[in-house]
Design an enzyme around this catalytic site. Structure first.
Site, PDB file in Angstrom:
ATOM      1  N   ASP A 121       0.807  -1.215   0.051  1.00 30.71           N
ATOM      2  CA  ASP A 121      -0.032  -0.059  -0.041  1.00 30.71           C
ATOM      3  C   ASP A 121       0.904   1.219  -0.108  1.00 30.71           C
ATOM      4  O   ASP A 121       0.569   2.095  -0.588  1.00 30.71           O
ATOM      5  CB  ASP A 121      -0.932   0.073   1.065  1.00 30.71           C
ATOM      6  CG  ASP A 121      -2.001   1.087   1.076  1.00 30.71           C
ATOM      7  OD1 ASP A 121      -1.379   2.460   1.213  1.00 30.71           O
ATOM      8  OD2 ASP A 121      -3.280   0.930   0.987  1.00 30.71           O
ATOM      9  N   ILE A 157      -5.262   1.965  -0.557  1.00 27.83           N
ATOM     10  CA  ILE A 157      -5.290   1.499  -1.584  1.00 27.83           C
ATOM     11  C   ILE A 157      -5.465   0.023  -1.728  1.00 27.83           C
ATOM     12  O   ILE A 157      -6.109  -0.583  -2.322  1.00 27.83           O
ATOM     13  CB  ILE A 157      -3.759   1.736  -2.230  1.00 27.83           C
ATOM     14  CG1 ILE A 157      -3.354   3.264  -2.504  1.00 27.83           C
ATOM     15  CG2 ILE A 157      -3.286   0.701  -3.539  1.00 27.83           C
ATOM     16  CD1 ILE A 157      -2.134   3.406  -3.068  1.00 27.83           C
ATOM     17  N   ASP A 158      -4.908  -0.709  -0.791  1.00 30.11           N
ATOM     18  CA  ASP A 158      -5.043  -2.167  -0.388  1.00 30.11           C
ATOM     19  C   ASP A 158      -6.678  -2.511  -0.223  1.00 30.11           C
ATOM     20  O   ASP A 158      -7.084  -3.281  -1.143  1.00 30.11           O
ATOM     21  CB  ASP A 158      -4.464  -2.694   0.987  1.00 30.11           C
ATOM     22  CG  ASP A 158      -3.192  -3.016   0.672  1.00 30.11           C
ATOM     23  OD1 ASP A 158      -2.635  -3.342  -0.356  1.00 30.11           O
ATOM     24  OD2 ASP A 158      -2.429  -2.980   1.885  1.00 30.11           O
ATOM     25  N   MET A 159      -7.100  -1.656   0.548  1.00 28.82           N
ATOM     26  CA  MET A 159      -8.700  -2.188   0.798  1.00 28.82           C
ATOM     27  C   MET A 159      -9.619  -1.570  -0.306  1.00 28.82           C
ATOM     28  O   MET A 159     -10.480  -2.186  -0.453  1.00 28.82           O
ATOM     29  CB  MET A 159      -9.088  -1.345   2.174  1.00 28.82           C
ATOM     30  CG  MET A 159      -8.475  -1.946   3.376  1.00 28.82           C
ATOM     31  SD  MET A 159      -8.927  -1.138   5.183  1.00 28.82           S
ATOM     32  CE  MET A 159     -10.305  -1.945   5.219  1.00 28.82           C
ATOM     33  N   GLY A 216      -9.449  -4.315  -2.998  1.00 24.40           N
ATOM     34  CA  GLY A 216     -10.412  -5.431  -2.512  1.00 24.40           C
ATOM     35  C   GLY A 216     -11.611  -5.063  -2.807  1.00 24.40           C
ATOM     36  O   GLY A 216     -12.400  -5.982  -3.237  1.00 24.40           O
TER      37      GLY A 216
END
Length: 412
Positions: free
Chosen positions: A156, A184-186, A189
Site C-alpha cells: 500500500d 489502496i489495499d482496501m 479489495g
C-alpha cells in the site's frame, strides 16, 4: 446460474445480507490485505469462502503482531472472518491437484500471486476454465497484468508513493506523508469484489466464466481522478495542503480553544451559514470572500479571520453552532472518540465477533445495509488449516489419502 450443491458447508442465512451470495463457493488464494478484504466482503454476503494458505505460516498477517487480541493478530482478525482455512503447499503437484479439484466445484477463484505464477502452476484462468467453464477468476496484483513492472511486488505505501498520493498528503513545507489507512489495499479489495459481483451476473446471463483483474496501481490512479483532472485542466501540479482542498474555501480544519473542527463550506450558501453560526455575518459582503473563486484566492486571509473566532470557542460549541445552521462540520475525533460517539453506535456498524481466545472483540461490518439490515452472525477467522480435513473429505478424498498428504507436508 446453476449453483452447485455438492460438498457445500454453509449455514442457513440469518439476514438479507447473507442471502445475496448464499450457495456461492469462493476459493481464496490471497494474503495480506487487498485479497483477504475482497473475499471477506464476499463472505459477509453469504458466500462460502475457502481460504487456501501456506502449510507453514499461513497468511502473512497471522504474524503481524503486536497488536493482538488474545494470541491472534488483530490485523488478521480484521480481514478474515466468515472463512474456512485449508493449508496446502502449492509448490507440490499434489497441492495443485487439490486446488484443481476444488475449482471444479467453485464459482469464484481469487488469487494474489505474481502475474505468471498461477499459470506456471497450471492454475491460470484458461487451465481452470477448461475444468469449470463458468468459473469467475479474479487476479489481484501490485502493478497490473501487463507492462514492465507487472512482476514486481507492491504494498500500500509503496503504491501511495508511485501513484502520487503521497506527494499531495501532508502540510505545505512538510515532507510527503503516507495516508495511514490502507486505502489502496482496501480499495483494491472493494474493486475486485465489485468486479466479481459483475462477473457473477454475467455468468447468470450467459453461463460463461469471466476473468477479473484488479491492481494496487489502478486503484491508486483511480483515487487520484479529481487531482488528475485538475492537473490536466490547469497544468499546475497538485500540492500538499494539509487539511484544505484546492477547489473550495473554507474547507479545512480550524483550531478551537480545546481541539479542532473541520468546516466544509462547499458553496456560497453554506459559507453564509458558517458566517452566521460564528457571528461573522459581514464576511460574505467582503469582496475578498464574496464567491468561492475569490475565497480560494484569498484562502489564507480567510482562514486566519475564521480561526481568530474559533480559537475563542470550544470545539463542541462550534459544532453545535454550525449544526444548528445546517453547515457541514465535524469535531476532530481520535479513534476512541469516534468509536464512543452516539452516531457510530446508532448506525450499528461495529459488531461483536466471538473468538476463542478473547471476549468482547468487535469488528467493522460491511459499510452498507440491505433493507436496513447488516449481517447478524459472523464466524471467527479460522485457525490455520482448521477445515482441511472436512473440506477434503467433502471433496471425496479418502481419509487414508488425507493422512498421507499430511504426513508428507502437502497439507496441514
Amino acid at each position: 446460474m446453476q449453483y452447485k450443491e455438492t460438498a457445500r458447508m454453509t449455514a442457513e442465512p440469518s439476514s438479507a445480507m447473507e442471502q445475496v451470495l448464499q450457495g456461492i463457493r469462493v476459493l481464496d488464494l490471497t494474503q495480506n490485505v487487498a485479497g483477504p478484504f475482497c473475499t471477506q466482503i464476499l463472505g459477509d454476503m453469504g458466500a462460502e469462502v475457502i481460504k487456501i494458505e501456506r502449510t507453514g505460516s499461513g497468511d502473512d498477517t497471522r504474524a503481524w503482531q503486536p497488536p493482538s487480541w488474545g494470541a491472534r493478530s488483530s490485523t488478521f482478525l480484521a480481514l478474515n472472518r466468515n472463512k474456512k482455512s485449508l493449508a496446502v503447499d502449492l509448490d507440490t503437484p499434489q497441492g495443485v491437484d487439490i486446488v484443481k479439484a476444488l475449482a471444479r466445484d467453485a464459482d469464484v477463484l481469487v488469487h494474489s500471486l505474481k502475474p505468471g505464477s498461477a499459470e506456471s502452476r497450471g492454475l491460470g484462468d484458461e487451465a481452470l476454465r477448461a475444468l469449470n467453464p463458468a468459473l469467475v477468476y479474479c487476479a489481484i496484483s501490485a502493478f497490473g497484468q501487463q507492462g514492465p513492472l507487472r512482476a514486481q511486488p507492491g504494498y500500500d505505501p509503496l503504491m501511495q508513493a508511485y501513484t502520487g498520493i503521497m506527494s499531495v498528503t501532508g502540510s505545505e513545507g512538510d515532507p510527503p506523508a503516507r495516508v495511514s489507512v490502507s486505502l489502496i489495499d482496501m480499495g483494491t479489495g472493494m474493486w475486485a469484489a465489485m468486479g466479481i459481483l459483475a462477473a457473477l451476473l454475467r455468468v447468470k446471463l450467459t453461463g460463461k466464466g469471466t476473468t477479473v483483474s484488479a491492481s494496487l496501481l489502478e486503484t491508486g490512479v483511480g483515487w487520484m481522478s479529481i487531482l488528475i483532472a485538475n492537473y490536466r485542466a490547469s497544468g499546475v501540479l497538485p500540492r500538499r495542503m494539509g487539511t484544505a482542498m484546492a477547489m473550495t474555501a473554507p474547507y479545512e480544519l480550524f483550531q478551537a480553544a480545546d481541539g479542532a473542527v473541520f468546516i466544509a463550506a462547499g458553496n456560497d450558501r453554506l459559507f453564509q451559514k458558517v458566517c452566521v453560526a460564528l457571528d461573522l455575518e459581514a464576511l460574505p459582503r467582503d469582496e475578498r470572500y464574496a464567491s468561492n473563486a475569490v475565497r480560494v484566492r484569498n484562502r489564507q486571509a480567510l482562514h486566519e479571520t475564521i480561526e481568530q473566532r474559533t480559537l475563542a470557542l470550544g470545539a463542541a460549541d462550534i459544532a453545535r453552532r454550525l449544526q444548528r445552521q445546517g453547515a457541514p462540520c465535524s469535531v476532530l475525533n481520535n479513534v476512541q472518540q469516534m468509536l464512543e460517539s452516539e452516531q457510530v453506535a446508532a448506525v450499528g456498524i461495529m459488531q461483536e465477533l466471538d473468538i476463542q481466545d478473547g471476549d468482547g472483540h468487535q469488528v467493522v461490518g460491511l459499510p452498507f445495509t440491505l433493507d436496513g439490515q447488516r449481517r447478524t452472525r459472523h464466524d471467527a477467522p479460522p485457525e490455520l488449516g482448521q477445515h482441511t480435513r472436512a473440506l477434503l473429505d467433502a471433496a471425496g478424498y479418502p481419509a487414508a489419502s488425507v493422512d498421507d498428504l499430511i504426513a508428507r507436508g502437502v497439507i496441514r
